[in-house]
Design a protein around this motif. Sequence first.
Motif, short mmCIF file in Angstrom:
data_model
loop_
_atom_site.label_atom_id
_atom_site.label_comp_id
_atom_site.label_asym_id
_atom_site.label_seq_id
_atom_site.Cartn_x
_atom_site.Cartn_y
_atom_site.Cartn_z
N UNK A 47 8.07 -11.32 -7.52
CA UNK A 47 6.62 -11.20 -7.44
C UNK A 47 6.00 -12.37 -8.20
N UNK A 48 5.11 -13.12 -7.55
CA UNK A 48 4.64 -14.38 -8.11
C UNK A 48 3.14 -14.42 -8.43
N UNK A 49 2.39 -13.42 -8.00
CA UNK A 49 0.96 -13.44 -8.29
C UNK A 49 0.71 -13.19 -9.77
N UNK B 22 -1.20 -9.49 -11.24
CA UNK B 22 -0.59 -8.23 -11.63
C UNK B 22 0.59 -8.55 -12.54
N UNK C 68 3.85 0.99 4.15
CA UNK C 68 2.92 0.49 5.16
C UNK C 68 3.41 0.79 6.58
N UNK D 296 -2.16 -7.70 0.00
CA UNK D 296 -3.17 -7.00 -0.79
C UNK D 296 -3.29 -5.57 -0.26
N UNK D 297 -3.20 -4.63 -1.17
CA UNK D 297 -3.44 -3.22 -0.86
C UNK D 297 -4.86 -2.90 -1.30
N UNK E 26 -4.28 3.57 -2.46
CA UNK E 26 -4.74 2.57 -1.50
C UNK E 26 -4.56 3.08 -0.06
N UNK F 93 -5.24 0.86 2.88
CA UNK F 93 -4.92 -0.21 3.83
C UNK F 93 -4.18 -1.34 3.13
N UNK F 94 -3.70 -2.27 3.94
CA UNK F 94 -3.06 -3.45 3.40
C UNK F 94 -3.20 -4.62 4.36
N UNK G 173 -5.20 -4.34 -5.02
CA UNK G 173 -4.16 -4.98 -5.82
C UNK G 173 -3.45 -6.03 -4.97
N UNK G 174 -3.39 -7.23 -5.50
CA UNK G 174 -2.70 -8.31 -4.81
C UNK G 174 -1.27 -8.41 -5.34
N UNK G 175 -0.34 -8.57 -4.42
CA UNK G 175 1.07 -8.79 -4.77
C UNK G 175 1.58 -9.93 -3.88
N UNK G 176 2.19 -10.91 -4.49
CA UNK G 176 2.76 -12.03 -3.73
C UNK G 176 4.26 -12.07 -3.97
#
Lengths: 98, 98
Positions: free
Chosen positions: A43-45, A48, A93, B6-7, B50, B52-53, B89-92
């Motif tokens: 996870x790179x963002x 969070x 999802x 992003x959720x 959450x 949606x995503x 919440x953003x997750x990359x």
Amino acid sequence: MIRHTVAFSLKHASGSAAERDFLQAACELVKIEGVQKFECLRQTSLKNSFTFGLSMGFADEAAYAFYCSHPDHTAFVKQRWIPEVVEFMELDYVAHAP
Amino acid sequence: MIRHTVAFSLKHASGSAAERDFLQAACELVKIEGVQKFECLRQTSLKNSFTFGLSMGFADEAAYAFYCSHPDHTAFVKQRWIPEVVEFMELDYVAHAP
């Protein structure tokens, strides 16, 4: 397809052997019947605090339930996840066409 | 590849025209140069709040930065995201081989 994801952080030091051992054990979950598109992720963002992620797909709710209750999964949760994970968030999802 | 996700949850009622309109506007982001594997998703786990995503891929940090600063993206954030999203919440993620 259901995409089951979990973002998490470990109590282990970044780059440590313990971190690598946990992730390698997590990757064994791919062997459970019904698990598709298994991915081990970083996870790179900066928005969070999670450091890793797992993502996998299931054809349907039955396959997902089979995984959740599979003894290899429940043993992993008890023996590795609970002792070694400090925080996590699960997100699942399915495709949505608005 | 960088997977940007992003959720989120909307202030609109479930199944409402306003909800659909927001999601359709979000799907326009796929048109920005460099966006790959764009997905509109419904979040189904009961372990978070959450609903949606969105998920999309970028070839590298430069493509991701181009998207973030693109006027179509910044306009969407200002005109739709901030007024209509109640939590997110953003997750990359990038692939990680332990």
